[in-house]
Design a protein around this motif. Sequence first.
Motif, PDB file in Angstrom:
ATOM      1  N   GLU A   1      77.796 -59.948   9.373  1.00 16.23           N
ATOM      2  CA  GLU A   1      77.400 -59.820   7.976  1.00 16.23           C
ATOM      3  C   GLU A   1      76.053 -60.500   7.760  1.00 16.23           C
ATOM      4  OE1 GLU A   1      78.969 -61.011   3.490  1.00 16.23           O
ATOM      5  OE2 GLU A   1      80.144 -61.521   5.273  1.00 16.23           O
ATOM      6  N   LEU A   2      75.160 -59.793   7.066  1.00 25.07           N
ATOM      7  CA  LEU A   2      73.837 -60.317   6.784  1.00 25.07           C
ATOM      8  C   LEU A   2      73.788 -60.812   5.346  1.00 25.07           C
ATOM      9  CD1 LEU A   2      71.729 -57.526   8.495  1.00 25.07           C
ATOM     10  CD2 LEU A   2      72.093 -59.838   9.329  1.00 25.07           C
ATOM     11  N   VAL A   3      73.181 -61.979   5.147  1.00 27.95           N
ATOM     12  CA  VAL A   3      73.132 -62.596   3.825  1.00 27.95           C
ATOM     13  C   VAL A   3      71.673 -62.856   3.457  1.00 27.95           C
ATOM     14  CG1 VAL A   3      73.817 -64.575   2.423  1.00 27.95           C
ATOM     15  CG2 VAL A   3      75.374 -63.676   4.185  1.00 27.95           C
ATOM     16  N   GLY A   4      71.311 -62.496   2.231  1.00 31.13           N
ATOM     17  CA  GLY A   4      69.987 -62.831   1.711  1.00 31.13           C
ATOM     18  C   GLY A   4      68.855 -62.069   2.354  1.00 31.13           C
ATOM     19  N   GLN A   5      69.120 -60.849   2.835  1.00 26.57           N
ATOM     20  CA  GLN A   5      68.069 -60.082   3.498  1.00 26.57           C
ATOM     21  C   GLN A   5      67.026 -59.583   2.497  1.00 26.57           C
ATOM     22  OE1 GLN A   5      67.871 -59.262   7.194  1.00 26.57           O
ATOM     23  NE2 GLN A   5      68.851 -61.221   6.764  1.00 26.57           N
ATOM     24  N   MET A   6      65.744 -59.659   2.931  1.00 28.13           N
ATOM     25  CA  MET A   6      64.614 -59.194   2.134  1.00 28.13           C
ATOM     26  C   MET A   6      63.810 -58.198   2.958  1.00 28.13           C
ATOM     27  SD  MET A   6      63.451 -62.945   0.696  1.00 28.13           S
ATOM     28  CE  MET A   6      63.455 -63.634   2.365  1.00 28.13           C
ATOM     29  N   GLU A   7      63.267 -57.224   2.293  1.00 28.48           N
ATOM     30  CA  GLU A   7      62.512 -56.174   2.982  1.00 28.48           C
ATOM     31  C   GLU A   7      61.309 -56.765   3.720  1.00 28.48           C
ATOM     32  OE1 GLU A   7      61.297 -51.876   1.479  1.00 28.48           O
ATOM     33  OE2 GLU A   7      59.941 -53.408   0.677  1.00 28.48           O
ATOM     34  N   ASP A   8      61.144 -56.390   4.979  1.00 26.86           N
ATOM     35  CA  ASP A   8      60.004 -56.808   5.799  1.00 26.86           C
ATOM     36  C   ASP A   8      59.757 -55.679   6.791  1.00 26.86           C
ATOM     37  OD1 ASP A   8      57.954 -58.410   6.656  1.00 26.86           O
ATOM     38  OD2 ASP A   8      59.189 -59.737   7.867  1.00 26.86           O
ATOM     39  N   VAL A   9      58.889 -54.760   6.451  1.00 27.45           N
ATOM     40  CA  VAL A   9      58.784 -53.479   7.167  1.00 27.45           C
ATOM     41  C   VAL A   9      57.443 -53.397   7.884  1.00 27.45           C
ATOM     42  CG1 VAL A   9      58.876 -50.978   6.945  1.00 27.45           C
ATOM     43  CG2 VAL A   9      60.235 -52.410   5.413  1.00 27.45           C
ATOM     44  N   TYR A  10      57.490 -53.499   9.190  1.00 28.29           N
ATOM     45  CA  TYR A  10      56.278 -53.357  10.004  1.00 28.29           C
ATOM     46  C   TYR A  10      56.703 -53.109  11.442  1.00 28.29           C
ATOM     47  CZ  TYR A  10      57.122 -58.179  11.593  1.00 28.29           C
ATOM     48  OH  TYR A  10      57.668 -59.308  12.137  1.00 28.29           O
ATOM     49  N   ASN A  11      55.773 -52.656  12.252  1.00 28.96           N
ATOM     50  CA  ASN A  11      56.047 -52.382  13.661  1.00 28.96           C
ATOM     51  C   ASN A  11      55.443 -53.458  14.554  1.00 28.96           C
ATOM     52  OD1 ASN A  11      57.385 -50.069  13.021  1.00 28.96           O
ATOM     53  ND2 ASN A  11      55.845 -48.665  13.819  1.00 28.96           N
ATOM     54  N   ILE A  12      56.106 -53.749  15.655  1.00 29.87           N
ATOM     55  CA  ILE A  12      55.547 -54.562  16.738  1.00 29.87           C
ATOM     56  C   ILE A  12      55.420 -53.638  17.937  1.00 29.87           C
ATOM     57  CG2 ILE A  12      55.772 -56.631  18.141  1.00 29.87           C
ATOM     58  CD1 ILE A  12      57.787 -57.676  16.071  1.00 29.87           C
TER      59      ILE A  12
END
Length: 649
Positions: A52-63
């Motif tokens: 379960e993931l808690v407090g996730q915020m969008e962070d969208v980029y490629n490595i």
Amino acid sequence: MKYLNKFVSALFVATLGIMTLASCEGADLYKINAPDWLSEMGGEEEEEEQEELVGQMEDVYNIGKEDLSSGFWTLGKTYVVPAGAKWQAQFKLTVNPDNKYFKNFYVVLNACTNAETGELGDEYGVIRYDNDPGKNSEWNTTGTEIDRSLVSGNFVSSSGDDDVDANSQKMNGTITLTVDRTDGGLFIKMTNGVLTKTYTQTTSFPSTGADMPLACRIGIEGSLVSFISTNIDPIGGRTSANDKQPLSMELNGVPSEVLVGQTLEEAMANVTALVTFEEGVTATVTAKDLQFEAIPNMEDLGQKTLIVLYNKTFKGLNADKAIMASKTFSVVKELSAFTQTVVVPTPLLLGAEDNSTPFWGAHTENIKIAPKETKVATFTNYSSCANNWNNFCVVLCKADNSEYAVVRADNFGWGNGYAACTPTMEEGRDWEAWRPAMDGAKVTTYVTNNGDGTADVKAVMVGNNGVTYTQEYKGINTVNPDDFYFRYTVDGSHLVFDKEVGASDCSTPFWGAHSPNIQVIGHQVCTVNFMNYSSCANNWNNFCIVLCKADNSEYAVVRADNFGWGDGYAACTPTMEDGRDWEAWRPAMNGAKVSAKIVNNGDGTADIKVVMHGNNGVDYTQDYIGINTIDPDNFYFRFTVDSSYLVFE
């Protein structure tokens, strides 16, 4: 190439989206919207319940690059995990179809010396997603922190000599990563619901400074990580899925001089720009995605202003408003001659003398190299001999330590600038003989700032077996010629930098001690600065300069006191300042500060120009002009003493 009036007009219409450039491949590190084929390469159906993931915020980029061609140590953002905290992140992993077991992702763990800026301290180690106990699926950089026995998982990577494991495709899919420091130790879990690997350490992590923040970075090799979310803000901020407009750019690799007759496209082929977009996201853009104009034109000699335009968004669409940057360069009939400067890095002893210092465990200070300059250093390399890489490394960087490239003694390196270079070594190197020969090898390195956005590194290594080994790296790019430095580091090795020739009491007899040979190529000037100490008994009890070939056969030998010998010396013109007072000169040379320039004219002749600042405050000059019989492609020099003692700066 457009004329200036058309170029300026283009700036006004850029906001209308009229101008079109190629898509921004330079934004590989933080590029979003992967192509359709990537979405078809998800992992197998999940068989385990995801954490379960808690407090996730969008962070969208490629490595990494979408064509899966990015090399080792391609790293993403820095996420700082304080003591007692837990970091959770999600991202999609796409592995390489060549099924190399190590081409996936890894977590790099560093001390964080400033949680606000993400400044990195010691690197503790790396844990990679594959799980092969017999190979390097995790490693301990400090030698004390990562314990491989604490790794477990529901899979084991299985590969032969070719490193291929057909099961590598099972790594594809959405990864949930957990870095948990809540119990004072360290728990790491990486899973896609099918393959799970964990690291569980209940004792304090790190063993010293367990309260220090932990810097975590995701890295890849030959794969692609498409970040989705995080519960901790990364350094520099999170990236939204929305497109972003360009705000500014910093130019790198602009040459200081361009030869008349070159087109602007040819001259600026190595230029890159670090573009900053909204939300603080940055990407490196190459020359093919930039527009250039020179003011005034390229046909006339003199200084020019380079205007550079970029008009793409983060996603590669036409920007609402183009951004500009400028820099000056000169159009010349003949490029300025390269210069060399001999330097002595500090500290003089780098690394523990028992060769226990781990990779990246010790560094010299940075040394600046100007455009069209080569810095030369000599040292003795001592090695544990365990592996090819247990020797010196050369780090090329900016003043703020951000790296262009890192190169090793053994024909290997990494970094954005390394990808374009050509590594070469002598033919038929016997690695089994080379490794032990490097323990006590006499090394001379040449690091060159070509002034056009590229750099070269050359190392000449004379092994303890008497064999000379060479290692070159030509064409390292992404270099800003006005912000170029280098330093040394070690890995299971230590370096002793040469600084002195002769005994400090001036008891060394004539020819009793020599510095290493240093090569000077055609049309190049090498400068050496040193302190000269003398017994003062005779005029000749000072430094001598020996001009020779690589095999030490001599062209000429010259002294500080208007005298010399050798076949090449016969044709030269020795000169000194008028009216030298020899009685005053001799004692003034004990502690004289000397600057010697050795010139390879490239036409079969060489010059030596010396300025000696005596301890009495008087400057004495000594020149030897037109030494001949020189092979300009095989020209070296060294220093020797005669009841004297030299200390190089």
